[in-house]
Scaffold this motif. Structure first.
Motif, PDB file in Angstrom:
ATOM      1  N   GLY A   1      24.965  42.784  43.082  1.00 46.34           N
ATOM      2  CA  GLY A   1      24.200  43.106  44.302  1.00 46.34           C
ATOM      3  C   GLY A   1      23.558  44.355  44.643  1.00 46.34           C
ATOM      4  O   GLY A   1      23.931  45.285  43.842  1.00 46.34           O
ATOM      5  N   SER A   2      22.512  44.373  45.325  1.00 45.20           N
ATOM      6  CA  SER A   2      21.887  45.536  45.763  1.00 45.20           C
ATOM      7  C   SER A   2      21.386  45.694  47.037  1.00 45.20           C
ATOM      8  O   SER A   2      20.964  44.511  47.704  1.00 45.20           O
ATOM      9  CB  SER A   2      20.922  45.781  44.655  1.00 45.20           C
ATOM     10  OG  SER A   2      20.064  46.929  45.043  1.00 45.20           O
ATOM     11  N   ASP A   3      21.254  46.754  47.581  1.00 43.25           N
ATOM     12  CA  ASP A   3      20.709  47.017  49.114  1.00 43.25           C
ATOM     13  C   ASP A   3      19.205  47.636  49.114  1.00 43.25           C
ATOM     14  O   ASP A   3      18.964  48.121  49.980  1.00 43.25           O
ATOM     15  CB  ASP A   3      21.641  47.991  49.980  1.00 43.25           C
ATOM     16  CG  ASP A   3      22.949  47.217  50.199  1.00 43.25           C
ATOM     17  OD1 ASP A   3      22.986  46.057  50.218  1.00 43.25           O
ATOM     18  OD2 ASP A   3      23.946  48.100  50.270  1.00 43.25           O
ATOM     19  N   ALA A   4      18.703  47.293  47.982  1.00 41.48           N
ATOM     20  CA  ALA A   4      17.169  47.870  47.748  1.00 41.48           C
ATOM     21  C   ALA A   4      16.418  47.185  48.646  1.00 41.48           C
ATOM     22  O   ALA A   4      16.492  46.029  48.739  1.00 41.48           O
ATOM     23  CB  ALA A   4      16.928  47.676  46.299  1.00 41.48           C
ATOM     24  N   PRO A   5      15.217  47.777  49.147  1.00 41.73           N
ATOM     25  CA  PRO A   5      14.330  47.253  50.225  1.00 41.73           C
ATOM     26  C   PRO A   5      13.419  46.236  49.126  1.00 41.73           C
ATOM     27  O   PRO A   5      13.353  46.423  48.069  1.00 41.73           O
ATOM     28  CB  PRO A   5      13.564  48.233  50.746  1.00 41.73           C
ATOM     29  CG  PRO A   5      13.917  49.206  49.955  1.00 41.73           C
ATOM     30  CD  PRO A   5      15.256  49.132  49.244  1.00 41.73           C
ATOM     31  N   PRO A   6      12.711  45.136  49.735  1.00 43.47           N
ATOM     32  CA  PRO A   6      11.978  44.335  48.775  1.00 43.47           C
ATOM     33  C   PRO A   6      10.716  45.088  48.522  1.00 43.47           C
ATOM     34  O   PRO A   6      10.343  46.109  49.074  1.00 43.47           O
ATOM     35  CB  PRO A   6      11.290  43.445  49.927  1.00 43.47           C
ATOM     36  CG  PRO A   6      12.540  43.480  51.180  1.00 43.47           C
ATOM     37  CD  PRO A   6      12.940  44.806  51.056  1.00 43.47           C
ATOM     38  N   GLY A   7      10.474  44.722  47.161  1.00 44.43           N
ATOM     39  CA  GLY A   7       9.537  45.511  46.537  1.00 44.43           C
ATOM     40  C   GLY A   7       9.886  46.777  45.618  1.00 44.43           C
ATOM     41  O   GLY A   7       9.143  47.465  45.220  1.00 44.43           O
ATOM     42  N   ALA A   8      11.122  47.238  46.097  1.00 41.64           N
ATOM     43  CA  ALA A   8      11.585  48.482  45.332  1.00 41.64           C
ATOM     44  C   ALA A   8      12.226  48.340  43.928  1.00 41.64           C
ATOM     45  O   ALA A   8      12.435  49.119  43.267  1.00 41.64           O
ATOM     46  CB  ALA A   8      12.833  49.036  46.164  1.00 41.64           C
ATOM     47  N   CYS A   9      12.248  47.085  43.744  1.00 43.88           N
ATOM     48  CA  CYS A   9      12.753  46.698  42.300  1.00 43.88           C
ATOM     49  C   CYS A   9      11.818  46.578  41.260  1.00 43.88           C
ATOM     50  O   CYS A   9      10.632  45.885  41.537  1.00 43.88           O
ATOM     51  CB  CYS A   9      13.598  45.353  42.343  1.00 43.88           C
ATOM     52  SG  CYS A   9      14.957  45.410  43.612  1.00 43.88           S
TER      53      CYS A   9
ATOM     54  N   ILE B   1      20.676  41.275  23.521  1.00 43.72           N
ATOM     55  CA  ILE B   1      19.307  40.445  23.865  1.00 43.72           C
ATOM     56  C   ILE B   1      19.657  39.143  24.826  1.00 43.72           C
ATOM     57  O   ILE B   1      19.221  39.000  25.653  1.00 43.72           O
ATOM     58  CB  ILE B   1      18.555  40.298  22.597  1.00 43.72           C
ATOM     59  CG1 ILE B   1      17.948  41.609  22.345  1.00 43.72           C
ATOM     60  CG2 ILE B   1      17.396  39.417  22.999  1.00 43.72           C
ATOM     61  CD1 ILE B   1      17.365  41.439  20.879  1.00 43.72           C
ATOM     62  N   PHE B   2      20.620  38.310  24.158  1.00 46.27           N
ATOM     63  CA  PHE B   2      20.629  37.030  24.769  1.00 46.27           C
ATOM     64  C   PHE B   2      21.725  37.186  26.082  1.00 46.27           C
ATOM     65  O   PHE B   2      21.528  36.129  27.056  1.00 46.27           O
ATOM     66  CB  PHE B   2      21.297  36.175  23.488  1.00 46.27           C
ATOM     67  CG  PHE B   2      20.479  35.729  22.482  1.00 46.27           C
ATOM     68  CD1 PHE B   2      19.250  34.949  22.792  1.00 46.27           C
ATOM     69  CD2 PHE B   2      20.572  36.325  21.204  1.00 46.27           C
ATOM     70  CE1 PHE B   2      18.180  34.714  21.885  1.00 46.27           C
ATOM     71  CE2 PHE B   2      19.611  35.765  20.331  1.00 46.27           C
ATOM     72  CZ  PHE B   2      18.351  35.211  20.484  1.00 46.27           C
ATOM     73  N   LEU B   3      22.637  38.147  26.143  1.00 44.29           N
ATOM     74  CA  LEU B   3      23.280  38.137  27.253  1.00 44.29           C
ATOM     75  C   LEU B   3      22.779  38.798  28.599  1.00 44.29           C
ATOM     76  O   LEU B   3      23.309  38.866  29.420  1.00 44.29           O
ATOM     77  CB  LEU B   3      24.705  38.700  26.930  1.00 44.29           C
ATOM     78  CG  LEU B   3      25.503  38.187  26.113  1.00 44.29           C
ATOM     79  CD1 LEU B   3      26.776  38.728  25.707  1.00 44.29           C
ATOM     80  CD2 LEU B   3      25.897  36.613  26.525  1.00 44.29           C
ATOM     81  N   THR B   4      21.564  39.372  28.270  1.00 43.87           N
ATOM     82  CA  THR B   4      20.836  40.062  29.462  1.00 43.87           C
ATOM     83  C   THR B   4      20.740  39.271  30.673  1.00 43.87           C
ATOM     84  O   THR B   4      20.415  39.656  31.975  1.00 43.87           O
ATOM     85  CB  THR B   4      19.516  40.849  29.185  1.00 43.87           C
ATOM     86  OG1 THR B   4      18.550  39.928  28.611  1.00 43.87           O
ATOM     87  CG2 THR B   4      19.944  41.748  27.955  1.00 43.87           C
ATOM     88  N   GLY B   5      20.609  37.879  30.498  1.00 48.52           N
ATOM     89  CA  GLY B   5      20.258  37.142  31.495  1.00 48.52           C
ATOM     90  C   GLY B   5      21.702  36.899  32.346  1.00 48.52           C
ATOM     91  O   GLY B   5      21.622  35.844  33.294  1.00 48.52           O
TER      92      GLY B   5
ATOM     93  N   ALA C   1      19.751  42.666  38.943  1.00 49.33           N
ATOM     94  CA  ALA C   1      20.448  42.805  40.025  1.00 49.33           C
ATOM     95  C   ALA C   1      19.951  43.254  41.130  1.00 49.33           C
ATOM     96  O   ALA C   1      20.206  42.841  42.272  1.00 49.33           O
ATOM     97  CB  ALA C   1      21.706  43.702  39.348  1.00 49.33           C
ATOM     98  N   CYS C   2      18.819  44.070  41.075  1.00 50.42           N
ATOM     99  CA  CYS C   2      18.219  44.831  42.279  1.00 50.42           C
ATOM    100  C   CYS C   2      17.384  43.646  42.801  1.00 50.42           C
ATOM    101  O   CYS C   2      17.378  43.502  44.082  1.00 50.42           O
ATOM    102  CB  CYS C   2      17.250  45.952  41.617  1.00 50.42           C
ATOM    103  SG  CYS C   2      16.227  46.583  42.791  1.00 50.42           S
ATOM    104  N   GLN C   3      16.778  42.666  41.934  1.00 52.90           N
ATOM    105  CA  GLN C   3      16.053  41.620  42.668  1.00 52.90           C
ATOM    106  C   GLN C   3      16.823  40.527  43.276  1.00 52.90           C
ATOM    107  O   GLN C   3      16.341  39.810  44.077  1.00 52.90           O
ATOM    108  CB  GLN C   3      15.158  41.026  41.530  1.00 52.90           C
ATOM    109  CG  GLN C   3      14.150  42.109  41.032  1.00 52.90           C
ATOM    110  CD  GLN C   3      13.489  41.584  39.754  1.00 52.90           C
ATOM    111  OE1 GLN C   3      13.792  40.470  39.298  1.00 52.90           O
ATOM    112  NE2 GLN C   3      12.215  42.265  39.365  1.00 52.90           N
ATOM    113  N   ALA C   4      18.015  40.131  42.720  1.00 54.11           N
ATOM    114  CA  ALA C   4      18.602  39.233  43.120  1.00 54.11           C
ATOM    115  C   ALA C   4      18.904  38.782  44.779  1.00 54.11           C
ATOM    116  O   ALA C   4      18.797  37.680  44.988  1.00 54.11           O
ATOM    117  CB  ALA C   4      20.235  39.235  42.294  1.00 54.11           C
ATOM    118  N   PRO C   5      19.173  39.725  45.463  1.00 50.26           N
ATOM    119  CA  PRO C   5      19.289  39.470  47.108  1.00 50.26           C
ATOM    120  C   PRO C   5      18.131  39.345  47.571  1.00 50.26           C
ATOM    121  O   PRO C   5      18.153  38.674  48.591  1.00 50.26           O
ATOM    122  CB  PRO C   5      19.954  41.048  47.530  1.00 50.26           C
ATOM    123  CG  PRO C   5      20.337  41.575  46.293  1.00 50.26           C
ATOM    124  CD  PRO C   5      19.510  41.350  45.073  1.00 50.26           C
TER     125      PRO C   5
END
Length: 88
Positions: A29-37, A20-24, A80-84
């Motif tokens: 990286g990810s190449d997902a388009p904006p809004g796909a995460c 729980i505490f390490l989920t942050g 990870a999907c949102q990070a980029p």
């Protein structure tokens, strides 16, 4: 089960709390388009502590403890999907 088998089993409450505490801490990286995460719901430290206490109180072998670990992995993947896209 041999008498030493229990010695090699990590405490379920400690595993759940660490998960729980390490989920942050996920960084990928990810190449997902904006809004796909998918969105990641934020939990307060007080909520996280309460969940850790509730997990610690579960009976030995409770299935939900493993499910919570799976959920933590999904949260890491969503972060990870949102990070980029966070800096756009």
């Amino acid at each position: 089960m041999p008498s030493t088998a229990r010695c090699w089993t990590p405490p379920r409450a400690a595993l759940a709390a660490a998960t729980i505490f390490l989920t942050g801490c996920a960084t990928a990286g990810s190449d997902a388009p904006p809004g796909a995460c998918p969105p990641v719901v934020a939990y307060s430290p007080a909520e996280q502590m309460r969940v850790a206490e509730e997990v610690a109180a579960l009976p030995e072998g409770a299935l939900i403890a493993g499910w919570l670990a799976d959920y933590a992995v999904l949260r890491d993947q969503a972060r990870a999907c949102q990070a980029p896209h966070a800096s756009r």
